[in-house]
Design an enzyme around this catalytic site. Structure first.
Site, short mmCIF file in Angstrom:
data_model
loop_
_atom_site.label_atom_id
_atom_site.label_comp_id
_atom_site.label_asym_id
_atom_site.label_seq_id
_atom_site.Cartn_x
_atom_site.Cartn_y
_atom_site.Cartn_z
N GLY A 45 0.84 -1.20 0.00
CA GLY A 45 0.00 0.00 0.00
C GLY A 45 0.87 1.24 0.00
CD GLN A 50 3.58 5.68 2.67
OE1 GLN A 50 2.57 5.14 2.27
NE2 GLN A 50 4.62 5.00 3.11
CB CYS A 107 5.77 2.01 7.00
SG CYS A 107 5.16 3.56 6.30
CG LEU A 108 6.87 1.19 0.77
CD1 LEU A 108 6.24 1.50 -0.59
CD2 LEU A 108 8.01 0.19 0.61
CG HIS A 149 0.10 0.86 7.37
ND1 HIS A 149 1.10 0.45 8.22
CD2 HIS A 149 0.68 1.78 6.53
CE1 HIS A 149 2.24 1.11 7.90
NE2 HIS A 149 2.00 1.90 6.88
CD GLU A 150 -0.85 2.27 2.95
OE1 GLU A 150 -0.51 3.46 2.85
OE2 GLU A 150 -0.05 1.35 3.18
CG HIS A 153 0.52 6.47 5.76
ND1 HIS A 153 1.66 7.05 6.26
CD2 HIS A 153 0.83 5.18 5.52
CE1 HIS A 153 2.63 6.14 6.32
NE2 HIS A 153 2.15 4.98 5.87
#
Ligand code: NI
Length: 187
Positions: A45, A50, A107-108, A149-150, A153
């Site tokens: 995701g 991000q 997480c990226l 999670h997304e 963000h």
């Protein structure tokens, strides 16, 4: 186009996303670029924050993960998860259902940092899709975790905010280092 992924320490990760009123050509391009960026980085995701854009937009694709199952219900009936992949969520509203379960997350924006995070097992999701059309579904497993999670963000929340205190304490030195690197790179 592959975009640069913003790392922990960048203020944009703490910004709440703006609602998207219409799916303009710019938003369509952003969606395409976000998928390319996510795939390049082997993510499940990616949220707009991000890639430096504080808007209520996230892209998700769980199909590459074969060892962590996801479930999907459309109109109360079990459905094939792949049928809604790749998934674009615009202005998502997420309602938790079910017990909390722990699962590993990365997480990226936090390279090489992983932790067990407790979240509701399933969620009901309402959003607009890539065409601006309303969609709704219930999901569980990895997909529910990714959605939560997304959407965190999109509200300026990060998985470190969901970590148990002792888990975060163990990672604190790594987190401080990453934050300092990000700030130094910006100068
Ligand atoms: Ni993330």
């Amino acid at each position: 186009m592959i975009l640069e992924i913003v790392k922990y320490g960048s203020p944009v990760l703490r910004k709440k996303g703006e609602r998207i009123e219409s799916v303009t050509p710019e938003i369509r391009k952003l969606i395409t670029d976000m998928f390319e960026t996510m795939e390049e980085n082997h993510g499940v995701g990616l949220a707009a924050q991000q890639v430096g854009v504080a808007k209520l937009l996230t892209v998700i694709d769980v199909r590459a993960v074969t060892d962590r199952p996801s479930t999907l219900e459309l109109d109360g009936e079990p459905a094939d998860v792949a049928s809604i992949m790749p998934l674009v969520l615009i202005n998502p509203e997420v309602t938790p259902v079910g017990e909390r379960v722990k699962g590993s997350e990365g997480c990226l924006s936090f390279p090489e940092i992983y932790a067990e995070i407790s979240r509701p097992e399933s969620v009901d999701v309402k959003a607009l899709d890539a065409k601006g059309k309303p969609i709704s579904f219930r999901c569980g497993g990895l997909l529910a975790r990714a959605v939560q999670h997304e959407t965190d963000h999109l509200n300026g929340l990060l998985f470190i905010d969901r970590m148990e205190k002792k888990v975060k304490q163990k990672l604190q030195a790594e987190l401080d280092e990453l934050q300092a690197e990000t700030k130094a790179a910006k100068k």
